[in-house]
Design a protein around this motif. Structure first.
Motif, PDB file in Angstrom:
ATOM      1  N   GLY A  94       0.767  -1.238   0.000  1.00  0.00           N
ATOM      2  CA  GLY A  94       0.000   0.000   0.000  1.00  0.00           C
ATOM      3  C   GLY A  94       0.794   1.282   0.000  1.00  0.00           C
ATOM      4  O   GLY A  94       0.214   2.367  -0.061  1.00  0.00           O
ATOM      5  N   GLY A  95       2.104   1.208   0.067  1.00  0.00           N
ATOM      6  CA  GLY A  95       2.897   2.428   0.045  1.00  0.00           C
ATOM      7  C   GLY A  95       2.921   3.040  -1.348  1.00  0.00           C
ATOM      8  O   GLY A  95       2.390   2.478  -2.302  1.00  0.00           O
ATOM      9  N   GLY A  96       3.534   4.213  -1.439  1.00  0.00           N
ATOM     10  CA  GLY A  96       3.643   4.862  -2.739  1.00  0.00           C
ATOM     11  C   GLY A  96       3.874   6.346  -2.625  1.00  0.00           C
ATOM     12  O   GLY A  96       4.200   6.858  -1.544  1.00  0.00           O
ATOM     13  N   LEU A  97       3.679   7.032  -3.746  1.00  0.00           N
ATOM     14  CA  LEU A  97       3.860   8.480  -3.833  1.00  0.00           C
ATOM     15  C   LEU A  97       2.487   9.151  -3.811  1.00  0.00           C
ATOM     16  O   LEU A  97       1.588   8.755  -4.565  1.00  0.00           O
ATOM     17  N   VAL A  98       2.341  10.153  -2.967  1.00  0.00           N
ATOM     18  CA  VAL A  98       1.067  10.866  -2.860  1.00  0.00           C
ATOM     19  C   VAL A  98       1.348  12.349  -2.645  1.00  0.00           C
ATOM     20  O   VAL A  98       2.384  12.713  -2.063  1.00  0.00           O
ATOM     21  N   GLN A  99       0.451  13.195  -3.107  1.00  0.00           N
ATOM     22  CA  GLN A  99       0.604  14.632  -2.918  1.00  0.00           C
ATOM     23  C   GLN A  99       0.199  15.032  -1.508  1.00  0.00           C
ATOM     24  O   GLN A  99      -0.604  14.339  -0.857  1.00  0.00           O
ATOM     25  N   PRO A 100       0.733  16.131  -1.021  1.00  0.00           N
ATOM     26  CA  PRO A 100       0.305  16.622   0.301  1.00  0.00           C
ATOM     27  C   PRO A 100      -1.213  16.785   0.358  1.00  0.00           C
ATOM     28  O   PRO A 100      -1.826  17.260  -0.594  1.00  0.00           O
ATOM     29  N   GLY A 101      -1.779  16.352   1.484  1.00  0.00           N
ATOM     30  CA  GLY A 101      -3.224  16.373   1.639  1.00  0.00           C
ATOM     31  C   GLY A 101      -3.909  15.108   1.175  1.00  0.00           C
ATOM     32  O   GLY A 101      -5.109  14.931   1.420  1.00  0.00           O
ATOM     33  N   VAL A 128       6.679   5.310   1.828  1.00  0.00           N
ATOM     34  CA  VAL A 128       5.625   6.313   1.655  1.00  0.00           C
ATOM     35  C   VAL A 128       6.311   7.653   1.398  1.00  0.00           C
ATOM     36  O   VAL A 128       7.123   8.100   2.209  1.00  0.00           O
ATOM     37  N   THR A 129       5.990   8.255   0.262  1.00  0.00           N
ATOM     38  CA  THR A 129       6.573   9.541  -0.096  1.00  0.00           C
ATOM     39  C   THR A 129       5.454  10.546  -0.336  1.00  0.00           C
ATOM     40  O   THR A 129       4.558  10.302  -1.143  1.00  0.00           O
ATOM     41  N   VAL A 130       5.513  11.650   0.398  1.00  0.00           N
ATOM     42  CA  VAL A 130       4.508  12.714   0.264  1.00  0.00           C
ATOM     43  C   VAL A 130       5.206  13.924  -0.344  1.00  0.00           C
ATOM     44  O   VAL A 130       6.044  14.559   0.294  1.00  0.00           O
ATOM     45  N   SER A 131       4.856  14.196  -1.582  1.00  0.00           N
ATOM     46  CA  SER A 131       5.543  15.264  -2.304  1.00  0.00           C
ATOM     47  C   SER A 131       4.672  15.752  -3.449  1.00  0.00           C
ATOM     48  O   SER A 131       3.910  14.989  -4.047  1.00  0.00           O
ATOM     49  N   SER A 132       4.799  17.029  -3.752  1.00  0.00           N
ATOM     50  CA  SER A 132       4.082  17.589  -4.891  1.00  0.00           C
ATOM     51  C   SER A 132       4.960  17.575  -6.135  1.00  0.00           C
ATOM     52  O   SER A 132       4.527  17.986  -7.207  1.00  0.00           O
TER      53      SER A 132
END
Length: 115
Positions: A8-15, A111-115
């Motif tokens: 379930g991990g991955g790259l997602v934008q803030p928020g 888990v990476t949170v980045s725009s």
């Protein structure tokens, strides 16, 4: 022997949101508690959330109100629903299970949170 497999991990934008899953398999008599820890680059591994066999939960202050831990005892699976993600949530997330007086760890999921 017990194995923990995370997904379930991955790259997602803030928020944004992500849901992590961790399934325990092998010789399991009873699971006392399961939880999630995380480790960011250059930092120590820290507790994110735990849940006991009695469904008592504990959260790090930094994730309270944003993350929710739950479990499916029939499937020996624990989940972490992560909402309102922030860049500082970026880390490798590790599943942990306390079973018959032993600690077991998953391999980790990024888990990476980045725009």
């Amino acid at each position: 022997q017990v194995q923990l497999v995370e997904s379930g991990g991955g790259l997602v934008q803030p928020g944004g949101s992500l849901r992590l899953s961790c399934a325990a398999s092998g010789t399991i008599l009873s699971i006392n508690a399961m939880g999630w820890f995380r480790q960011a680059p250059g930092k120590q591994r820290e507790l994110v959330a735990t849940i006991t066999s009695g469904n008592s939960t504990k959260y790090a202050d930094s994730v309270k109100g944003r993350f929710t831990i739950s479990r499916d005892s029939a499937k020996n699976t624990v989940y972490l629903q992560m909402n309102s993600l922030k860049p500082e949530d970026t880390a490798v997330y590790y599943c942990n299970a306390f079973i018959s007086q032993y600690d077991y760890w998953g391999q980790g999921t990024q888990v990476t949170v980045s725009s």
